[in-house]
Design an enzyme around this catalytic site. Structure first.
Site, PDB file in Angstrom:
ATOM      1  N   CYS A 125      -4.451 -13.080   0.213  1.00  0.00           N
ATOM      2  CA  CYS A 125      -3.419 -14.006   0.598  1.00  0.00           C
ATOM      3  C   CYS A 125      -3.876 -15.272   1.294  1.00  0.00           C
ATOM      4  O   CYS A 125      -3.143 -16.242   1.676  1.00  0.00           O
ATOM      5  CB  CYS A 125      -2.700 -13.238   1.829  1.00  0.00           C
ATOM      6  SG  CYS A 125      -2.221 -11.647   1.453  1.00  0.00           S
ATOM      7  N   HIS A 262       0.922 -18.718   6.543  1.00  0.00           N
ATOM      8  CA  HIS A 262       0.597 -17.645   5.644  1.00  0.00           C
ATOM      9  C   HIS A 262       1.841 -16.559   6.031  1.00  0.00           C
ATOM     10  O   HIS A 262       1.818 -16.312   7.286  1.00  0.00           O
ATOM     11  CB  HIS A 262      -0.359 -16.721   5.444  1.00  0.00           C
ATOM     12  CG  HIS A 262      -0.254 -15.475   4.520  1.00  0.00           C
ATOM     13  ND1 HIS A 262       0.179 -15.280   3.331  1.00  0.00           N
ATOM     14  CD2 HIS A 262      -0.518 -14.255   4.863  1.00  0.00           C
ATOM     15  CE1 HIS A 262       0.310 -14.285   2.943  1.00  0.00           C
ATOM     16  NE2 HIS A 262      -0.221 -13.510   3.912  1.00  0.00           N
ATOM     17  N   ASN A 292       6.299 -10.997   1.874  1.00  0.00           N
ATOM     18  CA  ASN A 292       4.649 -11.309   1.887  1.00  0.00           C
ATOM     19  C   ASN A 292       4.395 -11.512   0.242  1.00  0.00           C
ATOM     20  O   ASN A 292       4.253 -10.542  -0.214  1.00  0.00           O
ATOM     21  CB  ASN A 292       3.856 -10.413   2.623  1.00  0.00           C
ATOM     22  CG  ASN A 292       2.380 -11.057   2.488  1.00  0.00           C
ATOM     23  OD1 ASN A 292       2.049 -11.851   1.798  1.00  0.00           O
ATOM     24  ND2 ASN A 292       1.430 -10.437   3.162  1.00  0.00           N
TER      25      ASN A 292
HETATM   26  N1  ACO Z   1       9.546   2.457   8.082  1.00  0.00           N
HETATM   27  C1  ACO Z   1       9.757   3.471   9.190  1.00  0.00           C
HETATM   28  N2  ACO Z   1       8.647   3.871   9.622  1.00  0.00           N
HETATM   29  C2  ACO Z   1       7.375   3.293   9.312  1.00  0.00           C
HETATM   30  C3  ACO Z   1       7.106   2.451   8.328  1.00  0.00           C
HETATM   31  C4  ACO Z   1       8.463   1.938   7.609  1.00  0.00           C
HETATM   32  N3  ACO Z   1       8.539   1.192   6.395  1.00  0.00           N
HETATM   33  N4  ACO Z   1       6.053   2.413   8.213  1.00  0.00           N
HETATM   34  C5  ACO Z   1       5.328   2.903   9.116  1.00  0.00           C
HETATM   35  N5  ACO Z   1       6.285   3.738   9.735  1.00  0.00           N
HETATM   36  C6  ACO Z   1       5.747   4.539  10.839  1.00  0.00           C
HETATM   37  C7  ACO Z   1       4.678   5.230  10.751  1.00  0.00           C
HETATM   38  O1  ACO Z   1       4.554   6.300   9.952  1.00  0.00           O
HETATM   39  C8  ACO Z   1       4.175   5.334  12.103  1.00  0.00           C
HETATM   40  O2  ACO Z   1       5.103   6.575  12.307  1.00  0.00           O
HETATM   41  P1  ACO Z   1       4.278   7.813  13.354  1.00  0.00           P
HETATM   42  O3  ACO Z   1       4.166   7.088  14.703  1.00  0.00           O
HETATM   43  O4  ACO Z   1       5.195   8.838  13.249  1.00  0.00           O
HETATM   44  O5  ACO Z   1       2.986   8.248  12.594  1.00  0.00           O
HETATM   45  C9  ACO Z   1       5.042   4.508  12.919  1.00  0.00           C
HETATM   46  O6  ACO Z   1       6.017   3.678  12.033  1.00  0.00           O
HETATM   47  C10 ACO Z   1       3.897   3.316  13.548  1.00  0.00           C
HETATM   48  O7  ACO Z   1       2.919   3.152  12.356  1.00  0.00           O
HETATM   49  P2  ACO Z   1       2.146   1.935  12.635  1.00  0.00           P
HETATM   50  O8  ACO Z   1       1.332   1.654  11.370  1.00  0.00           O
HETATM   51  O9  ACO Z   1       1.216   2.313  13.706  1.00  0.00           O
HETATM   52  O10 ACO Z   1       3.124   0.653  12.839  1.00  0.00           O
HETATM   53  P3  ACO Z   1       2.938  -0.788  13.416  1.00  0.00           P
HETATM   54  O11 ACO Z   1       3.615  -0.964  14.741  1.00  0.00           O
HETATM   55  O12 ACO Z   1       1.161  -1.161  13.343  1.00  0.00           O
HETATM   56  O13 ACO Z   1       3.706  -1.742  12.300  1.00  0.00           O
HETATM   57  C11 ACO Z   1       2.958  -2.940  10.524  1.00  0.00           C
HETATM   58  C12 ACO Z   1       3.274  -1.605  11.043  1.00  0.00           C
HETATM   59  C13 ACO Z   1       4.170  -3.628  10.324  1.00  0.00           C
HETATM   60  C14 ACO Z   1       2.351  -2.709   8.976  1.00  0.00           C
HETATM   61  C15 ACO Z   1       1.946  -3.889  11.278  1.00  0.00           C
HETATM   62  O14 ACO Z   1       0.702  -2.927  11.590  1.00  0.00           O
HETATM   63  C16 ACO Z   1       1.617  -5.050  10.883  1.00  0.00           C
HETATM   64  O15 ACO Z   1       2.364  -5.877  10.667  1.00  0.00           O
HETATM   65  N6  ACO Z   1       0.489  -5.456  10.278  1.00  0.00           N
HETATM   66  C17 ACO Z   1      -0.058  -6.421   9.712  1.00  0.00           C
HETATM   67  C18 ACO Z   1      -0.072  -5.904   8.301  1.00  0.00           C
HETATM   68  C19 ACO Z   1       0.511  -7.072   7.322  1.00  0.00           C
HETATM   69  O16 ACO Z   1       1.244  -7.892   7.603  1.00  0.00           O
HETATM   70  N7  ACO Z   1      -0.142  -7.019   6.175  1.00  0.00           N
HETATM   71  C20 ACO Z   1       0.051  -7.938   4.998  1.00  0.00           C
HETATM   72  C21 ACO Z   1      -0.866  -8.191   4.307  1.00  0.00           C
HETATM   73  S1  ACO Z   1      -2.174  -8.842   4.908  1.00  0.00           S
HETATM   74  C22 ACO Z   1      -1.851 -10.321   5.334  1.00  0.00           C
HETATM   75  O17 ACO Z   1      -0.921 -10.879   4.431  1.00  0.00           O
HETATM   76  C23 ACO Z   1      -2.446 -11.201   6.275  1.00  0.00           C
END
Ligand code: ACO
Length: 335
Positions: A125, A262, A292
């Site tokens: 990215c 980004h 993204n």
């Molecule tokens: N829909 C519904 N529920 C979901 C989804 C979804 N799409 N995805 C995950 N969940 C659930 C999980 O299974 C988990 O359930 P549980 O509590 O029953 O186990 C719950 O939601 C919480 O999951 P987490 O992974 O802890 O959720 P979090 O609050 O961390 O959010 C997210 C996840 C949005 C991916 C967050 O971590 C984030 O924004 N991370 C940054 C990652 C990113 O943007 N990466 C892109 C590539 S890297 C870059 O470009 C820099």
């Protein structure tokens, strides 16, 4: 007298300037509701956690080079340049058509460019910032005169469409910029790229990667990500990189007209804005419409803002990204 003339000549500095921007987004749009029809997710969850509402997905017969070529054509038109004037093509991508040759060589051929170099840059990215660093250095050193710099991705090809934790985050698209050169005074009032800053910490290799590759299992693999770790680092590293670029050029955050981060996730951008104390109204946002698109997000955001007339000549624009590796970086540009 002779001495003074020499000093004046030395003060001139070749700067890389943006001449035009272009974009291409595949026609097919997949909304959060579309995903919720086949996965255990919801529009509410995706919107709240990421700010993403929809993403564009390439058709089966559309490759990364096809997207790149369309974006490049628009950028060339906006720059009022013929492709034959380009002597450097760089494509930032993690999803090339083939393992080799570089996507850039196909772009070069399809646009009828018969001179100069063409190669890809892979920094996930952060690819566009890394590629801008390379382009800027080559232009300033006189190794090229007119460059086509493209971020292009078909990320939909390397996500596991059954993994709701990752597939909802990504989309496909391409953004392109044409850069040329101009003589500046070496001051922070110059037009063009004022500085670029790139970094990596390979200790985080496993935190955001694909589970395949040509030399491991012979497959492209799919995205594996430790979301929370990525979130934490993205917010800190992008803010740090912006601060470095400001202090290196003698600016304060209040001098910045636009921040083009980004587009991974709205919450990461909010966190960067908070750390930097920059008004949200100064942030270019496309993640809601495009999700993204990895190395393509920054040039797509630049093209979007430029086409809407949001940038004025002389505006100070801060670019920053973070991605797999981990890699991260920033650039400061006077439009
Ligand atoms: N829909 C519904 N529920 C979901 C989804 C979804 N799409 N995805 C995950 N969940 C659930 C999980 O299974 C988990 O359930 P549980 O509590 O029953 O186990 C719950 O939601 C919480 O999951 P987490 O992974 O802890 O959720 P979090 O609050 O961390 O959010 C997210 C996840 C949005 C991916 C967050 O971590 C984030 O924004 N991370 C940054 C990652 C990113 O943007 N990466 C892109 C590539 S890297 C870059 O470009 C820099």
């Amino acid at each position: 007298m002779k001495h003074r003339q020499t000093r004046q000549r030395l003060a001139k500095m070749r700067r890389s300037v943006f001449l035009g921007c272009g974009s291409y987004l595949p026609e097919k749009i997949v909304t959060n509701d579309d995903l919720a029809n086949r996965l255990d997710t919801s529009d509410e969850w995706i919107t709240q956690r990421t700010g993403i509402r929809q993403r564009h997905i390439a058709f089966e017969d559309e490759n990364t080079s096809d997207l790149a070529i369309e974006a490049a054509k628009v950028a060339l038109k906006r720059a009022s340049l013929d492709a034959s004037e380009i002597d450097l093509v760089i494509v930032a991508t993690a999803t090339p058509d083939n393992t080799f040759p570089a996507v850039a060589t196909r772009v070069q051929s399809k646009l009828g460019i018969k001179q100069g170099a063409a190669f890809d840059v892979q920094a996930a990215c952060s690819g566009f910032i890394y590629a801008l660093n390379t382009t800027d250095n080559m232009l300033r050193l006189g190794q090229a005169n007119k460059a086509l710099l493209i971020g292009s991705e078909c990320f939909s090809r390397i996500v596991d469409w059954n993994d709701r934790g990752t597939c909802v985050l990504f989309g496909d698209g391409a953004g392109a910029v044409v850069l040329g050169t101009e003589d500046g005074d070496g001051q922070n009032t110059d037009r063009g790229v004022l500085s670029t800053h790139i970094y990596a910490d390979g200790d985080y290799y496993e935190h955001l990667c694909t589970d395949g590759g040509p030399s491991t299992n012979g497959k492209a693999g799919v995205v594996k990500m430790e979301g929370r770790e990525v979130f934490k680092h993205a917010a800190v590293r992008m803010a740090e990189a912006v601060e470095t670029s400001l202090s290196r050029n003698g600016f304060l955050i209040g001098d910045v007209d636009w921040l083009v981060p980004h587009q991974a996730n709205m919450r990461i951008m909010d966190s960067v804005a908070k750390k930097l104390s920059i008004e949200k109204s100064k942030i270019i946002v496309t993640v809601d419409q495009q999700a993204n698109t990895s190395a393509a997000t920054i040039p797509l955001a630049l093209a979007d803002a430029e086409s809407k007339g949001r940038f004025c000549s002389g505006d100070l624009i801060s670019l920053t990204a973070m991605g797999g590796g981990f890699t991260w970086g920033s650039a400061l540009v006077r439009w």
